[in-house]
Design an enzyme around this catalytic site. Sequence first.
Site, short mmCIF file in Angstrom:
data_model
loop_
_atom_site.label_atom_id
_atom_site.label_comp_id
_atom_site.label_asym_id
_atom_site.label_seq_id
_atom_site.Cartn_x
_atom_site.Cartn_y
_atom_site.Cartn_z
N HIS A 55 0.88 -1.17 0.00
CA HIS A 55 0.00 0.00 0.00
C HIS A 55 0.92 1.22 0.00
CE1 HIS A 55 -3.72 -2.29 1.15
NE2 HIS A 55 -2.83 -3.10 1.69
N PHE A 56 1.18 1.78 -1.15
CA PHE A 56 2.10 2.94 -1.22
C PHE A 56 1.36 4.27 -1.00
CE2 PHE A 56 6.10 1.02 -3.49
CZ PHE A 56 6.41 0.36 -2.32
N ARG A 57 0.04 4.21 -0.78
CA ARG A 57 -0.74 5.32 -0.19
C ARG A 57 -0.96 6.55 -1.07
NH1 ARG A 57 -2.95 2.12 3.38
NH2 ARG A 57 -1.75 1.67 5.24
N GLU A 137 -6.66 -5.72 -3.71
CA GLU A 137 -7.25 -6.75 -2.93
C GLU A 137 -8.75 -6.48 -2.82
OE1 GLU A 137 -6.51 -6.53 1.54
OE2 GLU A 137 -4.88 -5.23 0.82
N ASP A 298 2.09 -6.90 2.55
CA ASP A 298 0.97 -6.06 2.99
C ASP A 298 1.54 -4.79 3.65
OD1 ASP A 298 -1.57 -5.16 3.43
OD2 ASP A 298 -1.99 -6.51 5.10
N HIS A 302 1.47 3.59 8.46
CA HIS A 302 0.72 4.68 9.09
C HIS A 302 1.74 5.42 9.95
CE1 HIS A 302 -3.17 2.92 7.97
NE2 HIS A 302 -2.71 1.76 8.38
N1 LIG Z 1 -3.68 -4.88 6.53
C1 LIG Z 1 -4.10 -3.82 7.17
O1 LIG Z 1 -4.30 -3.89 8.37
N2 LIG Z 1 -4.29 -2.64 6.56
C2 LIG Z 1 -4.21 -2.36 5.16
C3 LIG Z 1 -5.40 -2.84 4.41
C4 LIG Z 1 -5.46 -4.33 4.24
O2 LIG Z 1 -4.58 -4.95 3.64
O3 LIG Z 1 -6.41 -4.97 4.71
C5 LIG Z 1 -4.04 -0.85 4.96
O4 LIG Z 1 -4.17 -0.39 3.82
O5 LIG Z 1 -3.72 -0.16 5.94
ZN LIG Z 2 -6.12 -6.79 3.33
ZN LIG Z 3 -3.36 -5.03 2.11
#
Ligand SMILES: NC(=O)N[C@@H](CC(=O)O)C(=O)O
Ligand SMILES: [Zn+2]
Ligand SMILES: [Zn+2]
Length: 429
Positions: A55-57, A137, A298, A302
């Site tokens: 997740h590169f946001r 996903e 994953d 944050h």
């Molecule tokens: N895994 C997580 O707890 N968070 C992920 C989302 C996800 O992969 O479910 C996110 O984007 O922060």
């Molecule tokens: Zn997920």
């Molecule tokens: Zn994820």
Amino acid sequence: MRIENATLADGRAVDVRVEDGTVEAVGDLDSVDAEETVDAEENLLLPGAIDVHVHFREPGFEHKETWETGARSAAAGGVTTVADQPNTDPTTTDGAGFDVKAECAANACIDYGINGGVTADWDPDSLFDRPLFALGEVFLADSTGDMGIEADLFAEAAERAGEAGVPVTVHAEDADLFDESAIEGDLGGVGRDADADAWSAYRTAGAEAVAVERAVRVGGETGAQIHIAHTSTPEGVDAARDGGATCEATPHHLFLSRDDLDELGTYGRMNPPLRSEARREAMFERLADGRIDMVATDHAPHTREEKERSLLDAPSGVPGVETMVPLLLGAVVAGDLTAERVRDVVAANPADVFDLPRKGRIEAGADADLALYDLDAAREIRGADLHSNCEWTPFEGHTGVFPEWTMLRGEFVWDGDEFGAVAGENVRD
Ligand SMILES: NC(=O)N[C@@H](CC(=O)O)C(=O)O
Ligand SMILES: [Zn+2]
Ligand SMILES: [Zn+2]
């Protein structure tokens, strides 16, 4: 260029010739006149790792990560290809959302794929018109971004993906099986002082296998290729395999358990959550013996400030792209895994499952995506040394082997100290 004196994961001592970004030959190679030479000093040469779940946001949450910082963090951890997930702002759920993300991704110093997401208001026509890495996903339960969907929509999405020949990556948890009572009342504490184990009690282990079973059933009915994201339980892995799906496991579900939550507090809150030490061991066993197809991080950064809230207010997710290969090689040094197994789960297998014929192998004709590791140089992982925007890691104090250098299509993207000016490309373009 000739890389000399490298040791491959299978133990072979080889030289590797790289021309125009491609591996031209592997073996005992004579030097050619005026050829640039890189001495690998008998260290371990692995294919650049492929992390199919980050997740590169960006767009939308640049304070957590950007494609520039996320890709640098990846490169410094030996990862040369990533696939990004759709829970950004805007979400990657229609053609326009894809195009905005593609512009951001052009800042990456490594290669990448962009996934398309599914929400009630997605636009499959324009989305499938774009070069998707995968659909997903697809959230069968809410997680960061609240993109959880209903069963009917999942079936419809799988049908579309099956027709388009695009694999479907599934976040498999069944919210009907969550235990609400675990998060009722006063949980107390914030950040590292929070009683974070309640999150594991809430998002039950049993909720995973049931959702995996549903996903593989829909896969069978629709002809879609199903891949289960971040499996966290041995039951989930077994259900994926029994149903003919592939699966990934995260470093945190392989190296951390509920026993670590006292120390991690809300920093250890993620979906699916950390499981018991017994389940973690059963996951590691499946990694070592080949039942888990690949490791994917994953990577879900944050900020500390966000994580320093109470258990119910802190967002779910932990960073991991820079520490994945280092942790796995730490396990090789400890005698818990073979180097070949690491090569397979971070490179060869994701390349096969997601159809990346030029990636994941050190052989003639492949992209020269390479990373070199000195197994005698294991060191303590420290958040302060990492390159993600979020500046912390749940693996603080664990042992890792970081790359001496990382190369993308024949160019040094990380030399152990600095990043090169290398431009990543979309692997589906
Ligand atoms: N895994 C997580 O707890 N968070 C992920 C989302 C996800 O992969 O479910 C996110 O984007 O922060
Ligand atoms: Zn997920
Ligand atoms: Zn994820």
